[in-house]
Design an enzyme around this catalytic site. Sequence first.
Site, PDB file in Angstrom:
ATOM      1  CG  ASP A   1      -1.841  -1.147   1.337  1.00 50.98           C
ATOM      2  OD1 ASP A   1      -2.086  -1.788   0.299  1.00 50.98           O
ATOM      3  OD2 ASP A   1      -2.342  -1.417   2.452  1.00 50.98           O
TER       4      ASP A   1
ATOM      5  CE1 TYR B   1       3.582  -6.422   3.712  1.00 51.57           C
ATOM      6  CE2 TYR B   1       3.063  -8.741   3.354  1.00 51.57           C
ATOM      7  CZ  TYR B   1       3.166  -7.444   2.878  1.00 51.57           C
ATOM      8  OH  TYR B   1       2.851  -7.168   1.584  1.00 51.57           O
TER       9      TYR B   1
END
Length: 265
Positions: free
Chosen positions: A59, A117
């Site tokens: 993002d 992540y």
Amino acid sequence: MKNSLPRKRFKLTMEYDGTRFSGWQKQNDARTIQGSLLEVGAALFNDPEIDIQGNGRTDAGVHALQYVAHMETTTSLPPAAILTEMNELLPTNIVLLGVEPCHPQFHARHHCIGRSYLYQIAKRKTAFQRRYVWWVRDQLDTLAMAETLQLFVGMHDFVSFAEKQELKKSTKVMINAALLKETEDLITIRIVGSHFLWKMIRRLAGILVEVGRHHLTPAEVGAFFEQPSDIPSRFTASPSGLFFERAFYVEAEFEAFLSKISQQS
């Protein structure tokens, strides 16, 4: 004049500070990581048909430590020279860490078997908060957060954490491992899985913070897997704290990474 050299495919490994970018995916009206790489590659190799594909989308504002992409282009340059030349031309907030020749059919996304992540939550005000952490002013119950984090491990339907445009496909995701670690100033959440839905990690982080604030209980979070809810979307965490850590393509390496995490828990 169009380059007449044969087309070759390379595996790219890179790090980037996503603060000033509108995510990975190329957009005609915004600055992106993929768009910057394509622009530099097209100029360097004189190849308007250059193709660069990543292992997934990040993002706007999200960072990467070892992001993997593949590049197909026409060049006679060896990998070491490509690494040097592209780094000279790329903006300072994108750095290639490695360039390797790869099989012509290698695909950074399709052949990726696991992704990791990291999400960073600052426990105090810091000069780096706008770029690299999410500063949460409240005192958080990290034991409750760690307990809740384990609810996400395994195969679950994350429809409650998905964007509307993703509801046309499967929202089931396999989470292989999850770990929360706390230091004096920082809470770090590591999540490893097969793949992730758009904004999913940020919503997991936001929900964990609500648990840490005692605004949600672990049982209420578990209910998100039983009945779709829009609550996670209301607590989407800041992109500044999110880092793509690693992509995995070799089963043995992936298993070794998961084993290391399990030993830390």
